[in-house]
Design a protein around this motif. Structure first.
Motif: not given
Ligand SMILES: CC(C)(COP(=O)(O)OP(=O)(O)OC[C@H]1O[C@@H](n2cnc3c(N)ncnc32)[C@H](O)[C@@H]1OP(=O)(O)O)[C@@H](O)C(=O)NCCC(=O)NCCS
Length: 163
Positions: A25-33
């Motif tokens: 529902i609240k996916p991680w962003s590219r910067s989180s990964f």
């Protein structure tokens, strides 16, 4: 099913993000990964099918991933996701099993995770691996499902050995 495993790298992120957006529902962003990949005690693994002709990793179809951190002797599982069309075929079980073994090899004695109280698939999955609910964090997650826009988290733990 032929399944291979490898550490996640930046070049995997397009495929990982596609699964992520379809799974949470609240996916991680590219910067989180990217931030997670840069953290020293962070472990990020992918499961993939290799359909390259020369057995190289060049043409891989990423079908699942798992992210965890080792904090001294504790394994903290941050997320696990399997591409929708590959679910219910034991992929997450194989990925979690390998990750638990890696954590034990690296001196972890317990594993922790948080899961949405409504995520019965994940709760059943973790329970099957011996995780138990040890707490509840009220209104921990934001959600569109409930009127107040919040949802509880269940805190689950598995002990690897008696302390
Ligand atoms: C939870 C998830 C990772 C399970 O992946 P999977 O590869 O389908 O799981 P497996 O096939 O290894 O299933 C293992 C066990 O989990 C349980 N399980 C898996 N999916 C289930 C479902 N939809 N409903 C109930 N139990 C389920 C079952 O006990 C299953 O054992 P069984 O096959 O003997 O019945 C997957 O559904 C997913 O990616 N969900 C979206 C992301 C998510 O919610 N991640 C967890 C929160 S961090």
């Amino acid at each position: 099913m032929p399944l291979r495993f490898a550490p996640m790298t930046e070049t995997d992120l397009d495929a990982v993000l596609a699964i992520e957006k379809d799974s949470f529902i609240k996916p991680w962003s590219r910067s989180s990964f990217l931030e997670d990949l840069s953290i020293k005690n962070s472990w990020n693994h992918i499961a993939f099918n290799n359909y390259g002709v020369d057995n190289s990793c060049e043409k891989k179809q990423i079908i699942a991933y798992l992210c965890f951190r080792l904090v001294i002797n504790e394994m903290h599982i941050l997320k696990i996701a399997v591409a929708r069309q590959w679910r219910n075929q034991g992929v997450a079980s194989r990925l979690l099993d390998r990750s638990l073994k890696s954590a034990v090899k690296n001196k972890a004695d317990s594993a922790f995770l948080e899961v949405r109280a409504s995520n019965t698939a994940a709760i059943t999955f973790y329970t099957q691996f011996g995780f138990q609910v040890i707490g509840r964090r009220p209104n921990y997650y934001s959600t569109d499902y409930y009127l107040n826009g919040r949802e509880d988290a269940l805190l689950m733990m598995k002990k690897f050995k008696e302390l």
